[in-house]
Write an enzyme that holds these catalytic residues in place. Structure first.
Site, PDB file in Angstrom:
ATOM      1  N   LYS A  53      23.387  28.107  43.003  1.00  0.00           N
ATOM      2  CA  LYS A  53      22.464  27.039  43.408  1.00  0.00           C
ATOM      3  C   LYS A  53      21.723  27.434  44.682  1.00  0.00           C
ATOM      4  O   LYS A  53      20.501  27.257  44.785  1.00  0.00           O
ATOM      5  CB  LYS A  53      23.248  25.747  43.600  1.00  0.00           C
ATOM      6  CG  LYS A  53      22.387  24.503  43.697  1.00  0.00           C
ATOM      7  CD  LYS A  53      23.244  23.231  43.697  1.00  0.00           C
ATOM      8  CE  LYS A  53      23.939  23.029  42.372  1.00  0.00           C
ATOM      9  NZ  LYS A  53      24.699  21.760  42.314  1.00  0.00           N
ATOM     10  N   ARG A  72      26.221  19.467  48.099  1.00  0.00           N
ATOM     11  CA  ARG A  72      26.528  19.871  46.725  1.00  0.00           C
ATOM     12  C   ARG A  72      27.238  21.217  46.698  1.00  0.00           C
ATOM     13  O   ARG A  72      26.952  22.101  47.500  1.00  0.00           O
ATOM     14  CB  ARG A  72      25.243  20.005  45.895  1.00  0.00           C
ATOM     15  CG  ARG A  72      24.547  18.709  45.550  1.00  0.00           C
ATOM     16  CD  ARG A  72      23.331  18.998  44.671  1.00  0.00           C
ATOM     17  NE  ARG A  72      22.753  17.801  44.099  1.00  0.00           N
ATOM     18  CZ  ARG A  72      21.782  17.089  44.665  1.00  0.00           C
ATOM     19  NH1 ARG A  72      21.306  17.463  45.840  1.00  0.00           N
ATOM     20  NH2 ARG A  72      21.301  16.019  44.066  1.00  0.00           N
ATOM     21  N   GLY A 122      29.868  20.089  36.314  1.00  0.00           N
ATOM     22  CA  GLY A 122      30.825  18.996  36.333  1.00  0.00           C
ATOM     23  C   GLY A 122      32.179  19.341  36.900  1.00  0.00           C
ATOM     24  O   GLY A 122      33.054  18.485  36.988  1.00  0.00           O
ATOM     25  N   MET A 165      32.919  20.730  39.991  1.00  0.00           N
ATOM     26  CA  MET A 165      33.122  20.550  41.431  1.00  0.00           C
ATOM     27  C   MET A 165      32.292  19.363  41.914  1.00  0.00           C
ATOM     28  O   MET A 165      31.717  18.632  41.124  1.00  0.00           O
ATOM     29  CB  MET A 165      32.811  21.844  42.163  1.00  0.00           C
ATOM     30  CG  MET A 165      33.836  22.925  41.869  1.00  0.00           C
ATOM     31  SD  MET A 165      33.495  24.436  42.751  1.00  0.00           S
ATOM     32  CE  MET A 165      31.929  24.897  42.046  1.00  0.00           C
ATOM     33  N   ARG A 222      18.788  26.705  37.408  1.00  0.00           N
ATOM     34  CA  ARG A 222      19.756  27.737  37.034  1.00  0.00           C
ATOM     35  C   ARG A 222      19.494  28.096  35.585  1.00  0.00           C
ATOM     36  O   ARG A 222      18.866  27.327  34.854  1.00  0.00           O
ATOM     37  CB  ARG A 222      21.194  27.234  37.213  1.00  0.00           C
ATOM     38  CG  ARG A 222      21.513  25.991  36.393  1.00  0.00           C
ATOM     39  CD  ARG A 222      22.831  25.375  36.817  1.00  0.00           C
ATOM     40  NE  ARG A 222      23.083  24.113  36.124  1.00  0.00           N
ATOM     41  CZ  ARG A 222      23.990  23.227  36.497  1.00  0.00           C
ATOM     42  NH1 ARG A 222      24.725  23.443  37.569  1.00  0.00           N
ATOM     43  NH2 ARG A 222      24.174  22.109  35.820  1.00  0.00           N
ATOM     44  N   HIS A 256      27.770  14.879  31.623  1.00  0.00           N
ATOM     45  CA  HIS A 256      28.909  15.804  31.756  1.00  0.00           C
ATOM     46  C   HIS A 256      29.416  16.255  30.392  1.00  0.00           C
ATOM     47  O   HIS A 256      29.619  17.444  30.140  1.00  0.00           O
ATOM     48  CB  HIS A 256      30.039  15.125  32.543  1.00  0.00           C
ATOM     49  CG  HIS A 256      31.329  15.879  32.493  1.00  0.00           C
ATOM     50  ND1 HIS A 256      32.307  15.605  31.554  1.00  0.00           N
ATOM     51  CD2 HIS A 256      31.783  16.913  33.225  1.00  0.00           C
ATOM     52  CE1 HIS A 256      33.308  16.431  31.729  1.00  0.00           C
ATOM     53  NE2 HIS A 256      33.025  17.235  32.736  1.00  0.00           N
ATOM     54  N   SER A 285      47.454  54.232  19.422  1.00  0.00           N
ATOM     55  CA  SER A 285      46.942  52.857  19.399  1.00  0.00           C
ATOM     56  C   SER A 285      47.769  52.062  20.397  1.00  0.00           C
ATOM     57  O   SER A 285      48.995  51.989  20.268  1.00  0.00           O
ATOM     58  CB  SER A 285      47.064  52.246  18.002  1.00  0.00           C
ATOM     59  OG  SER A 285      46.567  50.915  18.011  1.00  0.00           O
ATOM     60  N   CYS A 342      45.191  47.710  19.615  1.00  0.00           N
ATOM     61  CA  CYS A 342      45.321  46.719  18.549  1.00  0.00           C
ATOM     62  C   CYS A 342      46.060  45.461  18.996  1.00  0.00           C
ATOM     63  O   CYS A 342      46.462  44.650  18.176  1.00  0.00           O
ATOM     64  CB  CYS A 342      46.007  47.315  17.324  1.00  0.00           C
ATOM     65  SG  CYS A 342      47.680  47.896  17.647  1.00  0.00           S
ATOM     66  N   TYR A 386      38.032  52.890  19.689  1.00  0.00           N
ATOM     67  CA  TYR A 386      37.863  51.619  18.985  1.00  0.00           C
ATOM     68  C   TYR A 386      38.779  50.555  19.560  1.00  0.00           C
ATOM     69  O   TYR A 386      39.751  50.843  20.260  1.00  0.00           O
ATOM     70  CB  TYR A 386      38.129  51.787  17.483  1.00  0.00           C
ATOM     71  CG  TYR A 386      39.587  51.998  17.127  1.00  0.00           C
ATOM     72  CD1 TYR A 386      40.430  50.921  16.872  1.00  0.00           C
ATOM     73  CD2 TYR A 386      40.125  53.288  17.041  1.00  0.00           C
ATOM     74  CE1 TYR A 386      41.769  51.114  16.558  1.00  0.00           C
ATOM     75  CE2 TYR A 386      41.456  53.488  16.730  1.00  0.00           C
ATOM     76  CZ  TYR A 386      42.275  52.390  16.482  1.00  0.00           C
ATOM     77  OH  TYR A 386      43.600  52.581  16.186  1.00  0.00           O
TER      78      TYR A 386
END
Length: 877
Positions: A24, A94, A103, A105, A338, A456, A766, A833, A853
């Site tokens: 913000k 804020r 919503g 904080m 934002r 909210h 793996s 895995c 992988y």
């Protein structure tokens, strides 16, 4: 220490970044830089939040003085005086974390009001009602947020006042009535806290700043951070701004706007406006806002300026923006912007549209998609034929994606408890508050009576990919009585609703759901870019043809883990398995295994046929044998009778197999060492299935056989010799030139440390991160839930190490094993895995560690593909 700067006016903050200023604060500095009108103010940095906690949850004097100096700066810019008896300066306080946490904080408005400044405000605006309405709101928010006290009783005072006068709207309450309400609020404050409401604006300010920092550690923020992998160490910034008043009268108002539709992604401004109101009324869902056309009707010039500014900001940020704005006496102010939260479906469309518009390229489009909520695109919708027959009983705003069916739950706690008991529920609330997040997570869908697309409930539901319908005014929800009344009919906890988050429709009863189309449109287009940009392959963990088919539809590039033990639990097989375990001789064991072999072979043939030329990695039997044996008296007797043994003999065998710590006991490759006949049977089934499918299809299958729980190279060599002896003989007899590969799971820390030796026998590794994590941490995955909650609440852990890889500990073992293993065998194929194979944060680590992988459950495959692409774009190989 005092020399470090913790406070920056917006004019001096441009370019300092979100890490220091929060999202913000950085946004406000940038808006000022590009010429958007914002109220004057300053940011207290995220480092000040860390300082607050490091100082024992106190603000050091030098930080307090820096805040007071910054207030003087606003006084100079505005010509107003903080606490002054003329031209009083009022501010908002804020929160502003590095990433948006809608919503989660706290915010306090109208700070600086007391009996003196409210009189000055009334006199100078010639609007007593506005002044005391602002004062009433401030006392309420200060009590609720700065002091952490529920607002229920104070809300009740307002509702009782309206009811006694016959008012429907807050705006009907007169100035004199608001004065009485302010007096009641202050009396309630004194009664509750044993002290007068603070009248010194400086005291109010420091209390409010402290409250925002404190809210970083509140339960709802902690839940949200864990869900979204946001580190606790980031902290939050605080933004202090001079107030822009939307509640001054009919030429004032407030609203929230999105530069594109956050539900669908359509390129049109989606905004709501509340005349004569403050921002909390919109965001908290206290009043249901009007369409933005209301602003156009009332103040066309302001509306045009509003549209032009929104276009300017989207063009600057190159993404869909979520903005809060206020109109004060016909002057437009933007309070924040934002990158907007959006449904997963909207994120796809917006990313693709921005590519088509030439704003971003394909790589940036891939990185714009939130991997954590991407699997929500796989959410079902209602069956069109059944939907055509159904008639909605009510309609609200389509605020969150997908469809959900369940019985009605009226509190977050009730929703969570019933969900944990295995029941599907819809969370039904008049309006949600941040405390409801646990119920929203547990529910199939959320339905609220009040609130708009920016309330909210709507924002949080969209963020977590939860089906949600807001502002359903036809549904009169009584949370105390646990009833929903629609058209005079009363529904309760045992009634079932079906909620359509894409249309806002509410139906009575269950409606069949169907799976989404994942091959065409925006999804197909984005996944093409994803696959063009990733280095990691994505396999699946699948034990059945059904799972394998589903994973292949989702784009899996093979099976990284087929758990053979799951195949033995089928009711047609468990008896043969139990006979094998209870056998007294090798011959009897082999006879039982002969019964199991054709069943195993058939399973493997099914998997090979579905996966075609993709690899299938079969893990040999892993769990301890006692898991296959019955524990109930009746089942033990039934088994004993069937195999011709006494109940006592069966019980003795069960007792023999019992282990104090079975997860570290007689399991994995230890079974193959002790009972090599099991390994021989499984190898025969794997190789014979591969031969049969190769001959049927004309394409050679190349099986991968994985030995679990290895800790010593000689152990692996012993089991590998059994496998190779059986496999080589069968392949020779088949006449096929078929290859196969033998590797191991790395799931014991010792194996990771001796990976160079183990790689001399293993063709692939793996990582089984479930076992590797529990053995590294020294606690059981099954039991850790009993105490991990305390570790999270006390900030010892921030993440579940079984879901997100512990990079500092387990991660080092992974890196070490990859380096050592490839040092011995440069072409060593390496994958993972465990549960973490489908976690985006962990996947980035595996990419950087050089794995080939990841393997995950079928429904996580698209998420893993996306996360792998994002990792490669961020850290190209």
């Amino acid at each position: 220490m005092a020399e470090k700067r913790y406070v920056y006016p917006f004019d001096e903050a441009y370019g300092l970044g979100k890490e220091l200023l929060g999202g913000k604060g950085a946004g406000l500095a940038e808006m000022r830089h590009i010429g958007v009108r914002i109220p004057e103010g300053f940011t207290i940095t995220t480092e000040a939040c860390t300082l607050y906690y490091d100082s024992g949850k106190k603000l050091p004097d030098y930080l307090v003085n820096a805040i007071y100096d910054a207030i003087k700066g606003i006084e100079a810019q505005t010509g107003k005086k903080f606490g002054g008896d003329s031209k009083p300066l009022l501010v908002s306080v804020r929160s502003g974390a590095r990433v948006s946490m809608p919503g989660m904080m706290d915010t306090i408005l109208n700070l600086g009001l007391n009996d003196t400044t409210v009189a000055a405000l009334a006199r100078e605006t010639n609007n007593e009602r506005f002044a005391f309405d602002s004062y009433r709101r401030f006392i309420l928010m200060f009590t609720n947020i700065a002091k952490g006290h529920p607002r229920t009783e104070m809300d009740k005072m307002l509702e009782e006042l309206k009811e006694s006068r016959g008012y429907k709207l807050d705006t009907e309450v007169t100035a004199e009535e608001l004065k009485v309400l302010v007096k009641q609020y202050k009396e309630y404050y004194k009664k509750t806290f044993g002290e007068e409401f603070p009248s010194d604006p400086k005291v109010q300010l420091i209390e409010a700043v402290t409250a925002v920092f404190r809210s970083w550690d509140n339960p709802r923020a902690n839940v949200y951070r864990m869900m979204n992998n946001i580190p606790y160490s980031w902290g939050t910034a605080v933004n202090v701004q001079s107030m822009a008043f939307g509640n001054k009268g009919e030429t004032s108002g407030t609203g929230v706007a999105f530069s594109r539709d956050p539900g669908t992604g359509e390129k049109k401004i989606s905004a709501e406006y509340l005349p004569n109101a403050q921002g909390e009324d919109v965001v908290a869902g206290i009043r249901t806002p009007l369409h933005i056309e209301e602003l156009q009707k009332r103040m066309p010039g302001v509306y045009q300026q509003f549209v032009d500014t929104i276009k300017k900001m989207e063009a600057h940020y190159r993404d869909m923006q979520d903005m809060e704005f206020t109109v004060e006496d016909g002057i437009l102010y933007f309070l924040q912007t934002r990158n907007g939260k959006r449904t997963p479906a909207a994120s796809l469309k917006i990313a693709c549209d921005l590519v088509d518009e030439g704003v971003i390229d394909e790589k940036e489009a891939v990185c714009r998609i939130d991997a954590l909520t991407f699997d929500k695109l796989l959410l079902p919708g209602f069956d069109k034929d059944e939907l055509a027959k159904a008639k909605p009983i009510a309609k609200g705003l389509a605020a969150g994606p997908g469809a959900g069916t369940g019985k009605l739950a009226f509190t977050a706690e009730e929703a969570e408890a019933r969900h944990n008991a295995g029941e599907k529920v819809i969370l039904v609330r008049a309006e949600t508050s941040p405390e409801d997040i646990v119920g929203m997570v547990a529910a199939e869908a959320v339905l609220t009576m009040r609130g708009g697309m920016t309330s909210h409930a709507a924002v949080v539901a969209r963020g977590m990919g939860k089906c949600c319908v807001c502002g359903c005014a036809a549904a009169l929800i009584d949370e105390e009585k646990k009833t929903v009344t629609i058209d005079g009919k009363v529904y309760g906890p045992n009634d079932t609703f079906s909620i359509d988050g894409s249309t806002g429709d509410v139906y009575l009863g269950s409606i069949k759901t169907v799976e989404p189309d994942l091959t065409s449109g925006y999804f197909g287009r984005l996944m093409k870019w994803v696959d063009e940009n990733r280095a990691l392959k994505v396999r699946t963990n699948a034990d059945t043809p059904r799972d394998a088919k589903q994973a292949k539809i989702f784009g899996a590039q093979g099976i990284g883990l087929c758990r053979t033990e799951h195949m033995f639990f089928d009711k047609d097989r468990i008896f043969s398995m139990r006979k094998m375990i209870l056998a007294d001789t090798v011959e009897d064991r082999e006879a039982a295994l002969t019964e199991l072999e054709p069943m195993q072979q058939k399973d493997f043939e099914g998997l090979y046929e579905i996966m075609g030329d993709l690899n299938v990695n079969v893990r040999l039997l892993d769990p301890p044998l006692h898991e296959f044996l019955p524990q109930e008296e009746g089942l033990i007797k039934e088994l004993a009778d069937a195999i011709g043994k006494s109940v006592e003999q069966v019980k003795d065998r069960i007792d023999d197999l019992h282990e104090a710590n079975p997860m570290m006991g007689h399991r994995g490759c230890r079974l193959a060492v002790t009972y090599p006949e099991i390994c021989r049977m499984q190898t025969r089934a794997i190789i014979k299935a591969a031969i049969a499918v190769s001959k049927r299809t004309g394409k050679l299958v190349e099986p991968e056989i994985m030995v679990p729980l290895v800790l010593e190279v000689r152990e692996l060599k012993y089991v590998k010799n059994i496998i190779c002896e059986v496999a080589d003989q069968l392949i020779k007899e088949s006449g096929l030139n078929m290859k196969y590969h033998v590797g191991t799971m790395i799931e014991i820390p010792r194996a990771a440390l001796l990976a160079d030796e183990i790689a001399s026998e293993a063709e692939f590794f793996s990582f089984g991160t479930n076992d590797l994590t529990q053995m590294t941490f020294g606690f059981s995955r099954d039991d850790a839930g009993k105490f991990l909650g305390e570790y999270y609440s006390k900030k010892i852990f921030e993440e579940d190490p079984f879901k997100t890889l512990d990079q500092n500990g387990v991660g080092k073992l992974v890196q070490n094993a990859v380096k050592l293993g490839r040092g011995t065998r440069p072409d060593l194929h390496v994958g993972v895995c465990g549960e973490t194979g489908g976690d985006p944060k962990s996947i980035e680590f595996y990419h950087k560690a050089g794995l080939d992988y990841v393997s995950c459950s079928p429904f996580r495959v698209p998420v893993a593909r996306l996360a792998a692409a994002q990792a490669n774009i961020k850290f190209p190989r």
